[in-house]
Design an enzyme around this catalytic site. Structure first.
Site, PDB file in Angstrom:
ATOM      1  N   SER A   3       0.815  -1.214   0.000  1.00  0.00           N
ATOM      2  CA  SER A   3       0.000   0.000   0.000  1.00  0.00           C
ATOM      3  C   SER A   3       0.845   1.258   0.000  1.00  0.00           C
ATOM      4  CB  SER A   3      -0.863   0.037   1.259  1.00  0.00           C
ATOM      5  OG  SER A   3      -1.639  -1.107   1.366  1.00  0.00           O
TER       6      SER A   3
ATOM      7  N   HIS B 150      -1.170  -2.593  -7.106  1.00  0.00           N
ATOM      8  CA  HIS B 150      -1.905  -2.231  -5.895  1.00  0.00           C
ATOM      9  C   HIS B 150      -3.408  -2.205  -6.138  1.00  0.00           C
ATOM     10  CE1 HIS B 150      -2.995   0.907  -2.689  1.00  0.00           C
ATOM     11  NE2 HIS B 150      -2.961  -0.288  -2.146  1.00  0.00           N
TER      12      HIS B 150
ATOM     13  N   GLU C 203      -3.247   0.433  -9.183  1.00  0.00           N
ATOM     14  CA  GLU C 203      -2.052   1.236  -9.438  1.00  0.00           C
ATOM     15  C   GLU C 203      -0.914   0.288  -9.807  1.00  0.00           C
ATOM     16  OE1 GLU C 203      -2.627   4.986  -6.375  1.00  0.00           O
ATOM     17  OE2 GLU C 203      -2.098   3.066  -5.534  1.00  0.00           O
TER      18      GLU C 203
ATOM     19  N   ASN D 152      -3.491   6.267  -1.849  1.00  0.00           N
ATOM     20  CA  ASN D 152      -3.269   6.216  -0.396  1.00  0.00           C
ATOM     21  C   ASN D 152      -2.638   7.495   0.142  1.00  0.00           C
ATOM     22  OD1 ASN D 152      -4.464   3.808   0.095  1.00  0.00           O
ATOM     23  ND2 ASN D 152      -2.584   2.601   0.037  1.00  0.00           N
TER      24      ASN D 152
END
Ligand code: CAA
Length: 373
Positions: A119, A140, A152, A190
């Site tokens: 992450s 991701h 991602e 994130n």
């Protein structure tokens, strides 16, 4: 390259979700976890998710059985030897991931691509643990992986462009929207999301609003599918603390330091849904948070939204990511009804900038100031 066999290491909620995504798309999947108990938990996660789809009429029992038949499970990395791609979805601890990649490098055939679902951790550090860094990427996914349509793809200085384009094509074939980003703490989504979630817990810790007020504010006034405390519980508060630590180590900004309220819950073992309680108790289905106090809801909604929009403006202006990738990431990765730049367009950039200045002055936090023109 054909991706006929996919491996997944780590079978928690994210790992099992990734297994499901690939098996549903027709790939053979090998799921590996560190213990028999973890393998059983992964099997349960997969079967619960498929049963949910069957009960909603989204899949027939035959389709669900066919998906299950494409998945095998075990504890031994040797089971991954013939995989064309292995995705690691272990807890967010760099030393653990480095160890897993060193073992994968020995176990998986030389042509195999290795990806981490990290992450926020450095994909470069992870790639360096192998003898094939050109074939190591970040991939991701967002929680729940079968639902959220965004992935991602994180590239490093070592990445082979051919490998990157094959992974992008593979991701598209899964029905996902992909954005490429170079290896930076928190990547796109994130970096924005965790600061917003942390901000919410900082407000909670200061006593200005309750968790119900904050969650109701974001659901009711922005149409978010979940409020920040509900979302922290879904992601896992422990995971969020780890992501924030990585981001904070990079930015050194106080607003990125994991809020005390989160750290305390994790220390008490209340990690969110996966442990049965976090901000909320999951021993029975929690009610949708609500609160009648419109003044407080308006205030926290304003503060959370304006700080987040300011971060999006800065992210785009500094060339970190494009408006399209930021909007897609927040809509398709987090289920938000509108991307931040769609919201900014409606509000007017001048209004957002004035609100940023007001927020910064009222709270004394200079990081909330608008970028200089
Ligand atoms: N597994 C599989 N499918 C699931 C699921 C799960 N765990 N949870 C929900 N679904 C499916 C349901 O089957 C349903 O599918 P259909 O529309 O095909 O019927 C759909 O999702 C909606 O589910 P529900 O009606 O039961 O519940 P909901 O409408 O409240 O939606 C939610 C649940 C999808 C989780 C929604 O609340 C949401 O999108 N929340 C935001 C989640 C988010 O922001 N995720 C990203 C977090 S950041 C991250 O993951 C990255 C990281 O590194 C931390």
């Amino acid at each position: 390259m054909s991706f006929s066999q996919i491996g997944v290491v780590g079978l928690g909620i994210m790992g099992a979700g990734i297994v499901e995504v690939f098996a549903r798309a027709g790939h053979h999947v090998v799921g590996v976890a560190e213990s028999a108990a973890a393998v059983d938990a992964g099997k349960t996660n997969l079967s619960k998710s498929l049963a949910r789809a069957v009960s909603k009429g989204k899949l027939s029992q035959e389709q669900s059985d066919e998906i299950t038949s494409r998945v095998s499970f075990g504890e031994d990395f040797e089971l991954l030897a013939n995989c064309d791609l292995v995705i690691e979805a272990a807890p967010e601890i760099l030393a653990l991931k480095v160890d897993i990649f060193a073992k994968l490098d020995l176990a998986v055939k030389p042509s195999g691509i290795l990806a981490s679902n990290t992450s926020s951790l450095s994909v470069t550090d992870i790639a360096n643990a192998t003898s094939r860094p050109a074939q190591v990427l970040g991939m991701h996914f967002f929680n729940p992986a079968p639902v959220q349509k965004f992935v991602e793809v994180i590239t490093t200085a070592h990445s082979d462009p051919q490998v990157v384009s094959e992974i992008v094509e593979l991701g598209k074939s899964l029905g996902k929207h992909l954005a490429q980003i170079s290896d930076q703490p928190g990547f796109i989504v994130n970096k924005l999301l965790l600061r917003y979630l942390n901000h919410a817990v900082q407000i909670l810790d200061s006593g200005q609003a309750s968790k119900e007020q904050m969650d109701a504010a974001m659901r009711e006034l922005s149409g978010y599918p979940m409020g920040p405390c509900e979302l922290l519980d879904l992601i896992g508060i422990d995971t969020c603390v780890e992501i924030l630590k990585t981001i904070y180590a990079d930015t050194k900004l106080e607003i990125d330091e994991p809020a005390a309220g989160m750290v305390k819950l994790v220390s008490a073992g209340n990690k969110g849904r996966k442990s049965g309680s976090g901000f909320y108790d999951y021993s029975e289905k929690p009610e949708t948070p609500t609160d009648p106090n419109d003044d407080i809801k308006n205030q926290v909604h304003n503060d959370l939204l304006i700080a987040y929009l300011g971060d999006c403006i800065a992210m785009e202006a500094t060339g970190y990511a494009t408006k399209i990738d930021i909007d897609s990431g927040m809509k398709l990765g987090c289920g938000l009804p509108e991307g931040p730049f769609e919201v900014i367009e409606k509000m007017g950039l001048g209004t957002v900038r004035s609100a940023q200045a007001e927020l910064s002055e009222r709270t004394g936090v200079s990081a909330y100031q608008p970028l200089p023109l």
